[in-house]
Design a protein around this motif. Structure first.
Motif, PDB file in Angstrom:
ATOM      1  N   ASP A  61       1.643   2.365  -2.613  1.00 25.78           N
ATOM      2  CA  ASP A  61       2.893   1.843  -3.154  1.00 25.78           C
ATOM      3  C   ASP A  61       3.445   0.664  -2.358  1.00 25.78           C
ATOM      4  OD1 ASP A  61       3.650   3.407  -0.984  1.00 25.78           O
ATOM      5  OD2 ASP A  61       5.469   4.142  -1.935  1.00 25.78           O
ATOM      6  N   ALA A  62       2.889   0.396  -1.190  1.00 26.83           N
ATOM      7  CA  ALA A  62       3.363  -0.708  -0.361  1.00 26.83           C
ATOM      8  C   ALA A  62       2.292  -1.091   0.657  1.00 26.83           C
ATOM      9  CB  ALA A  62       4.638  -0.301   0.371  1.00 26.83           C
ATOM     10  N   ALA A  63       2.379  -2.319   1.137  1.00 31.77           N
ATOM     11  CA  ALA A  63       1.428  -2.788   2.149  1.00 31.77           C
ATOM     12  C   ALA A  63       1.456  -1.895   3.382  1.00 31.77           C
ATOM     13  CB  ALA A  63       1.725  -4.235   2.535  1.00 31.77           C
ATOM     14  N   GLU A  64       2.649  -1.415   3.754  1.00 26.91           N
ATOM     15  CA  GLU A  64       2.731  -0.580   4.953  1.00 26.91           C
ATOM     16  C   GLU A  64       1.998   0.748   4.794  1.00 26.91           C
ATOM     17  OE1 GLU A  64       5.485  -2.064   3.413  1.00 26.91           O
ATOM     18  OE2 GLU A  64       7.225  -0.760   3.651  1.00 26.91           O
ATOM     19  N   SER A  81     -14.929  -2.509   0.474  1.00 22.89           N
ATOM     20  CA  SER A  81     -15.359  -3.703  -0.260  1.00 22.89           C
ATOM     21  C   SER A  81     -14.199  -4.664  -0.457  1.00 22.89           C
ATOM     22  CB  SER A  81     -15.927  -3.315  -1.625  1.00 22.89           C
ATOM     23  OG  SER A  81     -17.104  -2.574  -1.467  1.00 22.89           O
ATOM     24  N   HIS A  82     -12.998  -4.096  -0.663  1.00 21.46           N
ATOM     25  CA  HIS A  82     -11.796  -4.909  -0.874  1.00 21.46           C
ATOM     26  C   HIS A  82     -10.600  -4.224  -0.232  1.00 21.46           C
ATOM     27  CE1 HIS A  82     -13.788  -7.458  -3.845  1.00 21.46           C
ATOM     28  NE2 HIS A  82     -14.330  -6.353  -4.311  1.00 21.46           N
ATOM     29  N   VAL A  83      -9.763  -5.019   0.425  1.00 21.05           N
ATOM     30  CA  VAL A  83      -8.481  -4.568   0.953  1.00 21.05           C
ATOM     31  C   VAL A  83      -7.472  -5.571   0.401  1.00 21.05           C
ATOM     32  CG1 VAL A  83      -7.116  -4.060   3.013  1.00 21.05           C
ATOM     33  CG2 VAL A  83      -9.585  -3.673   3.044  1.00 21.05           C
ATOM     34  N   LEU A  84      -6.648  -5.098  -0.539  1.00 19.14           N
ATOM     35  CA  LEU A  84      -5.806  -6.004  -1.318  1.00 19.14           C
ATOM     36  C   LEU A  84      -4.339  -5.601  -1.277  1.00 19.14           C
ATOM     37  CD1 LEU A  84      -8.209  -5.887  -4.361  1.00 19.14           C
ATOM     38  CD2 LEU A  84      -7.989  -7.816  -2.807  1.00 19.14           C
ATOM     39  N   VAL A  85      -3.474  -6.596  -1.343  1.00 19.05           N
ATOM     40  CA  VAL A  85      -2.035  -6.383  -1.452  1.00 19.05           C
ATOM     41  C   VAL A  85      -1.531  -7.241  -2.610  1.00 19.05           C
ATOM     42  CG1 VAL A  85      -1.569  -5.745   0.951  1.00 19.05           C
ATOM     43  CG2 VAL A  85      -1.641  -8.160   0.320  1.00 19.05           C
ATOM     44  N   THR A  86      -0.387  -6.880  -3.138  1.00 13.07           N
ATOM     45  CA  THR A  86       0.206  -7.658  -4.226  1.00 13.07           C
ATOM     46  C   THR A  86       0.994  -8.822  -3.656  1.00 13.07           C
ATOM     47  OG1 THR A  86       0.365  -5.701  -5.615  1.00 13.07           O
ATOM     48  CG2 THR A  86       1.763  -7.545  -6.214  1.00 13.07           C
ATOM     49  N   ASP A  87       0.831  -9.982  -4.285  1.00 10.26           N
ATOM     50  CA  ASP A  87       1.622 -11.156  -3.914  1.00 10.26           C
ATOM     51  C   ASP A  87       3.044 -10.930  -4.425  1.00 10.26           C
ATOM     52  OD1 ASP A  87       2.929 -13.683  -3.834  1.00 10.26           O
ATOM     53  OD2 ASP A  87       1.006 -14.718  -3.951  1.00 10.26           O
ATOM     54  N   TYR A  88       3.987 -10.820  -3.521  1.00  9.38           N
ATOM     55  CA  TYR A  88       5.384 -10.534  -3.847  1.00  9.38           C
ATOM     56  C   TYR A  88       5.951 -11.537  -4.854  1.00  9.38           C
ATOM     57  CZ  TYR A  88      10.400  -9.806  -3.020  1.00  9.38           C
ATOM     58  OH  TYR A  88      11.748  -9.561  -3.165  1.00  9.38           O
ATOM     59  N   THR A  89       5.525 -12.786  -4.758  1.00  9.55           N
ATOM     60  CA  THR A  89       6.050 -13.832  -5.638  1.00  9.55           C
ATOM     61  C   THR A  89       5.321 -13.889  -6.979  1.00  9.55           C
ATOM     62  OG1 THR A  89       4.597 -15.535  -4.702  1.00  9.55           O
ATOM     63  CG2 THR A  89       6.769 -15.237  -3.668  1.00  9.55           C
ATOM     64  N   LYS A  90       4.240 -13.129  -7.111  1.00 12.61           N
ATOM     65  CA  LYS A  90       3.462 -13.084  -8.355  1.00 12.61           C
ATOM     66  C   LYS A  90       3.120 -11.629  -8.661  1.00 12.61           C
ATOM     67  CE  LYS A  90       1.478 -17.572  -7.410  1.00 12.61           C
ATOM     68  NZ  LYS A  90       0.330 -18.276  -6.876  1.00 12.61           N
ATOM     69  N   PRO A  91       4.096 -10.851  -9.150  1.00 12.60           N
ATOM     70  CA  PRO A  91       3.857  -9.437  -9.409  1.00 12.60           C
ATOM     71  C   PRO A  91       2.557  -9.193 -10.188  1.00 12.60           C
ATOM     72  CG  PRO A  91       6.152  -9.958  -9.761  1.00 12.60           C
ATOM     73  CD  PRO A  91       5.437 -11.269  -9.535  1.00 12.60           C
ATOM     74  N   MET A 114       9.904  -0.673   5.418  1.00 15.06           N
ATOM     75  CA  MET A 114       9.578  -1.574   6.531  1.00 15.06           C
ATOM     76  C   MET A 114       9.905  -3.021   6.192  1.00 15.06           C
ATOM     77  SD  MET A 114       6.357  -0.203   8.690  1.00 15.06           S
ATOM     78  CE  MET A 114       6.819  -1.329   9.994  1.00 15.06           C
ATOM     79  N   ASN A 115      10.442  -3.244   4.988  1.00 16.72           N
ATOM     80  CA  ASN A 115      10.889  -4.569   4.564  1.00 16.72           C
ATOM     81  C   ASN A 115       9.770  -5.606   4.664  1.00 16.72           C
ATOM     82  OD1 ASN A 115      13.160  -3.074   6.279  1.00 16.72           O
ATOM     83  ND2 ASN A 115      14.079  -3.982   4.464  1.00 16.72           N
ATOM     84  N   LEU A 116       8.598  -5.229   4.174  1.00 18.40           N
ATOM     85  CA  LEU A 116       7.392  -6.040   4.306  1.00 18.40           C
ATOM     86  C   LEU A 116       6.900  -6.459   2.931  1.00 18.40           C
ATOM     87  CD1 LEU A 116       5.485  -6.888   6.674  1.00 18.40           C
ATOM     88  CD2 LEU A 116       4.173  -4.827   6.189  1.00 18.40           C
ATOM     89  N   ALA A 117       6.663  -7.754   2.762  1.00 17.19           N
ATOM     90  CA  ALA A 117       6.129  -8.288   1.507  1.00 17.19           C
ATOM     91  C   ALA A 117       4.992  -9.244   1.831  1.00 17.19           C
ATOM     92  CB  ALA A 117       7.218  -9.020   0.729  1.00 17.19           C
TER      93      ALA A 117
END
Length: 153
Positions: A61-64, A81-91, A114-117
């Motif tokens: 649910d979050a990068a943290e 194979s992949h470690v991915l996070v969502t771009d906060y500015t491009k949901p 943790m207020n991390l994006a």
């Protein structure tokens, strides 16, 4: 008859190979629970995904939560194979976590507090910092911040 068996054999192999794909899958917002904390993955600005070497996706649910998971299981990070996070500015847009820029500020309310994006573009992260305070982190710095439970001032 032998030709038909051969054709079915090739089709079966193709299906098996497609099923073993290690390509990322879209994060199923609202339908999946976080692998780390078990909360529903619901905010499409913060979701994350790890795809293991066998092609199995794990959603967060979050990068943290993703970072905490790989901190606790370093072997998963190494063979992913992949470690991915969502771009906060491009949901809904997944980016490689290892090259992402992480913005941490009280101006951001992430699911785990943790207020991390994450953002793909460093210029965007720097602009967010200039406008709202906080700090910009690399992947390695974000990993350390989560490990030490560092919160923004």
């Amino acid at each position: 008859m032998k030709a038909l068996v051969k054709v079915y054999g090739w089709i079966g192999m193709a299906v098996a190979l497609a099923a073993c794909s290690t390509e990322p899958k879209p994060v199923p917002y609202g339908a999946a629970n976080c692998t780390h904390c078990n909360m529903t993955v619901s905010d499409n600005r913060f979701g994350a995904e790890l795809v293991n070497d066998k092609g199995k996706p794990f959603y967060f649910d979050a990068a943290e939560c993703l970072i905490a998971y790989v901190n606790e299981r370093p072997e998963e990070r190494k063979k992913a194979s992949h470690v991915l996070v969502t771009d906060y500015t491009k949901p809904n847009t997944l980016i490689d976590a290892r090259t992402a820029h992480f913005y941490q500020s009280k101006a951001i309310t992430s699911p785990m507090g943790m207020n991390l994006a994450a953002v793909a573009d460093q210029t965007v992260a720097i602009k967010m910092k200039q406008e709202q305070g906080g700090r910009v982190l690399t992947w390695d710095q974000a990993v350390t911040a989560v490990q030490k439970n560092e919160r923004p001032d």
